[in-house]
Scaffold this motif. Structure first.
Motif, PDB file in Angstrom:
ATOM      1  N   GLN A  69     -15.868   0.881  76.489  1.00 46.80           N
ATOM      2  CA  GLN A  69     -16.880  -0.170  76.556  1.00 46.80           C
ATOM      3  C   GLN A  69     -16.666  -1.046  77.782  1.00 46.80           C
ATOM      4  OE1 GLN A  69     -16.547  -1.554  72.200  1.00 46.80           O
ATOM      5  NE2 GLN A  69     -18.673  -1.949  72.739  1.00 46.80           N
ATOM      6  N   THR A 110     -22.626   3.798  85.441  1.00 43.62           N
ATOM      7  CA  THR A 110     -22.980   4.750  84.382  1.00 43.62           C
ATOM      8  C   THR A 110     -24.473   5.047  84.405  1.00 43.62           C
ATOM      9  OG1 THR A 110     -21.144   4.047  82.952  1.00 43.62           O
ATOM     10  CG2 THR A 110     -23.010   5.119  81.878  1.00 43.62           C
ATOM     11  N   ALA A 131     -26.634   2.497  79.248  1.00 42.62           N
ATOM     12  CA  ALA A 131     -25.552   1.522  79.095  1.00 42.62           C
ATOM     13  C   ALA A 131     -26.117   0.128  79.316  1.00 42.62           C
ATOM     14  CB  ALA A 131     -24.438   1.817  80.093  1.00 42.62           C
ATOM     15  N   TYR A 165     -22.308  -2.429  75.815  1.00 44.45           N
ATOM     16  CA  TYR A 165     -22.755  -2.337  74.418  1.00 44.45           C
ATOM     17  C   TYR A 165     -22.333  -3.567  73.606  1.00 44.45           C
ATOM     18  CZ  TYR A 165     -23.361   2.803  75.109  1.00 44.45           C
ATOM     19  OH  TYR A 165     -23.727   4.055  75.534  1.00 44.45           O
ATOM     20  N   VAL A 184     -21.006  -0.555  84.060  1.00 42.98           N
ATOM     21  CA  VAL A 184     -22.273  -0.289  83.382  1.00 42.98           C
ATOM     22  C   VAL A 184     -23.316   0.195  84.392  1.00 42.98           C
ATOM     23  CG1 VAL A 184     -24.216  -1.403  82.199  1.00 42.98           C
ATOM     24  CG2 VAL A 184     -21.870  -1.861  81.459  1.00 42.98           C
ATOM     25  N   PHE A 196     -19.657   1.250  79.468  1.00 40.50           N
ATOM     26  CA  PHE A 196     -20.872   1.105  78.681  1.00 40.50           C
ATOM     27  C   PHE A 196     -21.282  -0.319  78.309  1.00 40.50           C
ATOM     28  CE2 PHE A 196     -18.959   5.254  77.247  1.00 40.50           C
ATOM     29  CZ  PHE A 196     -19.787   6.047  78.031  1.00 40.50           C
TER      30      PHE A 196
END
Length: 508
Positions: free
Chosen positions: A373, A421, A220, A379, A418, A377
């Protein structure tokens, strides 16, 4: 667009960044999905004796679509809420009673029966006598309650809950079909579900023996600058028809666009690039330049499916006109190909769409994926890096603001999610075993995956000149040699795993 119910939900990723609701990539993605569905239908028609039917006692030998009642929260059994999770079974190729089980894992969009009827994993199942299963991801497709998109329920949408769903599904199928330890489970997934396949093996090694993780962004990252670096490199790659001249032409074109924005020539930009409404306000302008960048991002990510880098570069290296005029021509070509008259660059409209809690059982789950997101994550494909060839207005603040506006999630909380993760799964050093990570070197997502062998059983395969999840599609006589060879490698690896499993079972 037609009434096709879109498939290949396990390899949609990854929608571009949250704020990139500019319509270019959405349009392209929908067309890609439609083409994939049609290709899957043709491939499956070769085996047309399989017809969907409801499961009844003793009929688990045909193609079945059904649902499993799952806990909404696997980690709090005091919460009685549930939802129905959709799944498919294709037992046509299953070599009873000890044949392997191939689990196709769903992701950020709906699945369909074609996910157990077409694709490389299905071709492999025919060869190896495997039972085919596909499980739709919670909160996507039909696997969601009518109130599932409301804010108070989205807290139950996470990769951790999704892995628990897979474990519960494993128990359900094992009991229903009377499976034993002789039935070796192997997970398959592409993009986000590719990461899930690897994580399922990592967290539940007693349930799934091995996994093939295609185009899996296991690391991530909030500020994903690497995405556009790979896009630029791919536009320079002669293997797929790119060149330095093409890359430089794109950079010059976007520099011209930024100059026109800085000098206030917004009316010209709106006219030249067919904006549905006048360009005004920083958010709308950022949406506009993001949409233009979408053209290049999508054509690289899905190279060869509906368009190609080669065709794009023919336009962007046309020396009879300026780079700016080439970009205008490319945009016209793109919109005409999508049969769209103009582009909606309204940022407010994009936010209203993301706030919409109406459940749609088909296609991509925009609101759900943006939530993931923002919470897990990141991204966010930004363009603040000096090597980025697009507009500098595509920055992290523009991306992160969406999380605040839609879900009231601040930037520091995104970063915390993030970080968790990566700590929870191990990022790009997960320390799993019997996982094969497959990536195409022109796929922008490969920079968040695993590209070198981590150990003798945590393997990496990088395919020259191929794009996002290309290895998962049905085989075609037009496939380039590196892709053909990669599929043979995958076949051999899966066969080796099954032989090992048989040996280990025999030794017990």
């Amino acid at each position: 667009m037609g009434a096709l119910k879109l498939s290949f939900g396990a390899c949609l990723l990854l929608l571009l960044s949250v704020a990139q609701a500019g319509r270019h990539f959405q349009l392209y993605r929908q067309y890609v999905l439609q083409q994939r569905e049609e290709r899957a239908m043709k491939d499956a028609s070769l085996h047309s004796d399989l017809l969907p039917r409801r499961p009844v006692l003793g009929s688990w030998h045909r193609l079945i679509e059904s649902t499993l009642r799952q806990p909404l929260d696997h980690f709090n059994r005091q919460n009685p809420a549930t939802f129905n999770q959709r799944f498919w079974i294709n037992a046509k190729y299953w070599r009873r009673p000890d044949g392997p089980v191939f689990l196709f894992i769903g992701g950020e969009g709906s699945l369909s029966k074609y996910d157990v009827l077409s694709g490389h994993h299905v071709e492999l199942a025919r060869k190896l006598g495997a039972l085919l299963l596909a499980l739709e991801h919670r909160f996507y497709g039909a696997s969601i309650n009518p109130d599932g998109l409301q804010g108070q329920n989205l807290m139950f949408l996470s990769s951790q809950q999704a892995l628990a769903d897979l474990a519960s599904f494993h128990m359900f199928i094992t009991q229903k079909l009377h499976l034993t330890q002789n039935n070796t489970w192997i997970g398959f997934g592409g993009s986000y579900p590719g990461a899930l396949a690897a994580w399922f093996r990592l967290k539940f090694p007693h349930l799934v023996f091995a996994a093939v993780a295609s185009s899996a962004p296991v690391r991530a990252q909030m500020d994903f600058t690497g995405y556009n670096k790979v896009v630029a490199e791919s536009l320079s790659n002669p293997v797929i028809g790119g060149s330095k001249e093409c890359r430089d032409g794109v950079a010059e074109a976007f520099s011209s666009v930024d100059s026109l924005i800085q000098t206030g020539q917004l009316e010209k930009l709106a006219k030249d690039f067919r904006s549905c409404e006048p360009l005004s306000g920083s958010a709308n302008i950022s949406n506009f330049v993001s949409g233009l960048a979408d053209i290049f991002m999508s054509l690289v990510q899905y190279n060869g499916e509906l368009g190609s880098v080669e065709k794009l570069c023919r336009i962007m290296t046309n020396r009879t006109v300026s780079p700016y005029q080439r970009l205008v021509a490319l945009n016209d070509n793109f919109l005409d190909g999508m049969t769209v008259g103009c582009v909606n660059n309204c940022y407010k409209c994009s936010m209203e769409e993301l706030r919409n809690t109406t459940v749609n059982m088909w296609g991509v789950g925009e609101r759900q994926w943006v939530f993931q997101q923002c919470t897990e994550f990141g991204y966010f494909q930004t363009c603040e890096d000096s090597s980025c060839i697009f507009s500098r207005l595509i920055d992290l603040q523009y991306m992160a603001d969406v999380c605040v506006e839609v879900f009231n999630i601040a930037q520091d909380r995104i970063q915390e999610g993030v970080g968790f993760t990566n700590e929870y799964y191990g990022a790009d050093h997960p320390k799993a075993s019997r996982v094969l990570f497959v990536n195409g070197d022109i796929d922008p997502w490969h920079s968040l995956s695993i590209l070198k062998n981590q150990s003798s059983s945590e393997l990496a395969l990088v395919i020259n000149g191929t794009a996002h999840c290309a290895d998962m599609l049905p085989s075609s006589f037009t496939d380039p040699l590196p892709l053909v060879q990669a599929r043979k490698f995958i076949d051999a690896q899966v066969s080796e795993w099954l032989e090992l499993a048989q040996k280990m079972t025999g030794d017990l």
